[in-house]
Write a protein that holds these residues in place. Structure first.
Motif, PDB file in Angstrom:
ATOM      1  N   GLU A 133      -3.621  16.941  -4.154  1.00 46.97           N
ATOM      2  CA  GLU A 133      -3.530  15.476  -4.180  1.00 46.97           C
ATOM      3  C   GLU A 133      -2.162  15.015  -3.701  1.00 46.97           C
ATOM      4  O   GLU A 133      -2.056  14.033  -2.960  1.00 46.97           O
ATOM      5  CB  GLU A 133      -3.787  14.961  -5.598  1.00 46.97           C
ATOM      6  N   ASP A 138       0.690   7.926   7.059  1.00 47.19           N
ATOM      7  CA  ASP A 138      -0.189   7.069   7.871  1.00 47.19           C
ATOM      8  C   ASP A 138       0.102   5.585   7.620  1.00 47.19           C
ATOM      9  O   ASP A 138       0.147   4.778   8.555  1.00 47.19           O
ATOM     10  CB  ASP A 138      -1.654   7.369   7.555  1.00 47.19           C
ATOM     11  N   LEU A 139       0.285   5.239   6.332  1.00 46.19           N
ATOM     12  CA  LEU A 139       0.553   3.846   5.996  1.00 46.19           C
ATOM     13  C   LEU A 139       1.915   3.382   6.529  1.00 46.19           C
ATOM     14  O   LEU A 139       2.076   2.228   6.946  1.00 46.19           O
ATOM     15  CB  LEU A 139       0.490   3.643   4.476  1.00 46.19           C
ATOM     16  N   SER A 181      -2.153  15.230  -0.017  1.00 41.25           N
ATOM     17  CA  SER A 181      -2.985  14.160   0.555  1.00 41.25           C
ATOM     18  C   SER A 181      -2.271  12.813   0.495  1.00 41.25           C
ATOM     19  O   SER A 181      -2.314  12.020   1.454  1.00 41.25           O
ATOM     20  CB  SER A 181      -4.313  14.058  -0.190  1.00 41.25           C
ATOM     21  N   LEU A 182      -1.591  12.598  -0.635  1.00 40.79           N
ATOM     22  CA  LEU A 182      -0.851  11.347  -0.770  1.00 40.79           C
ATOM     23  C   LEU A 182       0.311  11.276   0.219  1.00 40.79           C
ATOM     24  O   LEU A 182       0.629  10.205   0.751  1.00 40.79           O
ATOM     25  CB  LEU A 182      -0.328  11.197  -2.203  1.00 40.79           C
ATOM     26  N   LYS A 234       0.339  12.618   3.191  1.00 39.48           N
ATOM     27  CA  LYS A 234      -0.252  12.281   4.488  1.00 39.48           C
ATOM     28  C   LYS A 234      -0.641  10.804   4.533  1.00 39.48           C
ATOM     29  O   LYS A 234      -0.412  10.121   5.536  1.00 39.48           O
ATOM     30  CB  LYS A 234      -1.482  13.145   4.753  1.00 39.48           C
ATOM     31  N   ARG A 235      -1.237  10.348   3.413  1.00 47.57           N
ATOM     32  CA  ARG A 235      -1.641   8.940   3.334  1.00 47.57           C
ATOM     33  C   ARG A 235      -0.428   8.032   3.469  1.00 47.57           C
ATOM     34  O   ARG A 235      -0.460   7.012   4.162  1.00 47.57           O
ATOM     35  CB  ARG A 235      -2.352   8.689   2.004  1.00 47.57           C
ATOM     36  N   GLN A 236       0.671   8.414   2.801  1.00 43.48           N
ATOM     37  CA  GLN A 236       1.889   7.610   2.874  1.00 43.48           C
ATOM     38  C   GLN A 236       2.416   7.570   4.303  1.00 43.48           C
ATOM     39  O   GLN A 236       2.853   6.533   4.787  1.00 43.48           O
ATOM     40  CB  GLN A 236       2.957   8.182   1.932  1.00 43.48           C
ATOM     41  N   VAL A 250       1.071   4.168  -3.021  1.00 46.89           N
ATOM     42  CA  VAL A 250       0.877   5.601  -2.763  1.00 46.89           C
ATOM     43  C   VAL A 250       2.122   6.379  -3.166  1.00 46.89           C
ATOM     44  O   VAL A 250       2.035   7.465  -3.761  1.00 46.89           O
ATOM     45  CB  VAL A 250       0.550   5.840  -1.270  1.00 46.89           C
ATOM     46  N   ASP A 276       0.840  -1.206   0.000  1.00 47.78           N
ATOM     47  CA  ASP A 276       0.000   0.000   0.000  1.00 47.78           C
ATOM     48  C   ASP A 276       0.872   1.252   0.000  1.00 47.78           C
ATOM     49  O   ASP A 276       0.584   2.229  -0.716  1.00 47.78           O
ATOM     50  CB  ASP A 276      -0.914   0.006   1.229  1.00 47.78           C
TER      51      ASP A 276
END
Length: 247
Positions: A103, A113-114, A106-107, A109-111, A75, A71
């Protein structure tokens, strides 16, 4: 029933050997290694269950870590493509630029978190691996103790079985010289009376039931012919007369 006094005395020898065989069998059943092996086996079963659970947890964490890392990689690749588009200058519309930058943020931040998820899974997996190593060592230790106790038990078995075989051979020889009808009665009484079919009359006391005989019984035994097979009036075992009978 009649039997020569020597044959009756010989019956006591058979009885002594039968008692010895009973003692050997009891000792074989009562070896401390039996309880030791049973207790250790229970411990081993519990440890193996715990080990399987720990191995399952480690395996689950490994799959979870692989999925989490995939995941993160997806990302990261998407963010890299967006950044390349941004850097290429191909996007000129202010609105599209704003959306692309949003985007990318956001990516990112997503990275993050992952990646935190990956770290958490890695920590849990490491803990599970340590647990697996610990339990594997404990299983090995308990198995070694079982092997040692089993070896001691088997050595005791060999010694006891060897002695039992020797006693059995000796019994066969002596019992072979006892008249068949006397031996048959003895075997029947031995089965009925807890392993003791014949006993010595010692100082007017039956050594089978440890009861002193009544004077009337003593007088009857005293009057009986030497080859008469007499019985204890209390326990009905064969009473063998000797010079120590007190008659």
């Amino acid at each position: 029933m009649n039997a020569a006094p020597a044959d009756q005395i010989r019956l006591l020898d058979v009885q002594d050997l039968d008692v010895r065989l009973q003692q050997l069998a009891h000792k074989r059943r009562s070896l401390p290694e039996h309880a030791e092996i049973e207790s250790l086996t229970k411990d081993l079963t519990q440890l193996r269950d715990l080990l399987v659970a720990a191995q399952t947890e480690e395996s689950d964490c490994a799959r979870e870590q692989t999925k989490a890392e995939q995941d993160v990689d997806q990302v990261r690749q998407r963010a890299s493509r967006d950044q390349q588009r941004l850097d290429s200058g191909a996007v000129t519309s202010p609105k599209d630029l704003e959306n692309l930058q949003h985007e990318i943020a956001s990516l990112a931040k997503r990275q993050g978190d992952l990646e935190d998820v990956v770290l958490d899974v890695m920590e849990r997996r490491e803990s599970a691996q340590e647990r697996v190593a610990e339990l594997t060592e404990r299983v090995s230790s308990v198995q070694s103790k079982i092997d040692d106790a089993t070896a001691r038990r088997d050595a005791a078995f060999e010694s006891l079985d060897g002695e039992a075989a020797s006693v059995t051979k000796e019994r066969e020889v002596i019992a072979g010289a006892v008249p068949a009808d006397l031996l048959k009665l003895y075997e029947k009484l031995r089965e009925q009376q807890g392993g003791i079919g014949a006993a010595k009359l010692y100082q007017r006391t039956c050594q089978g039931c440890r009861q002193e005989l009544a004077i009337t019984d003593i007088n009857e035994i005293r009057a009986a012919a030497p080859d008469t097979v007499v019985r204890c009036e209390n326990c009905r075992r064969i009473l063998v007369r000797t010079s120590e009978s007190g008659l």
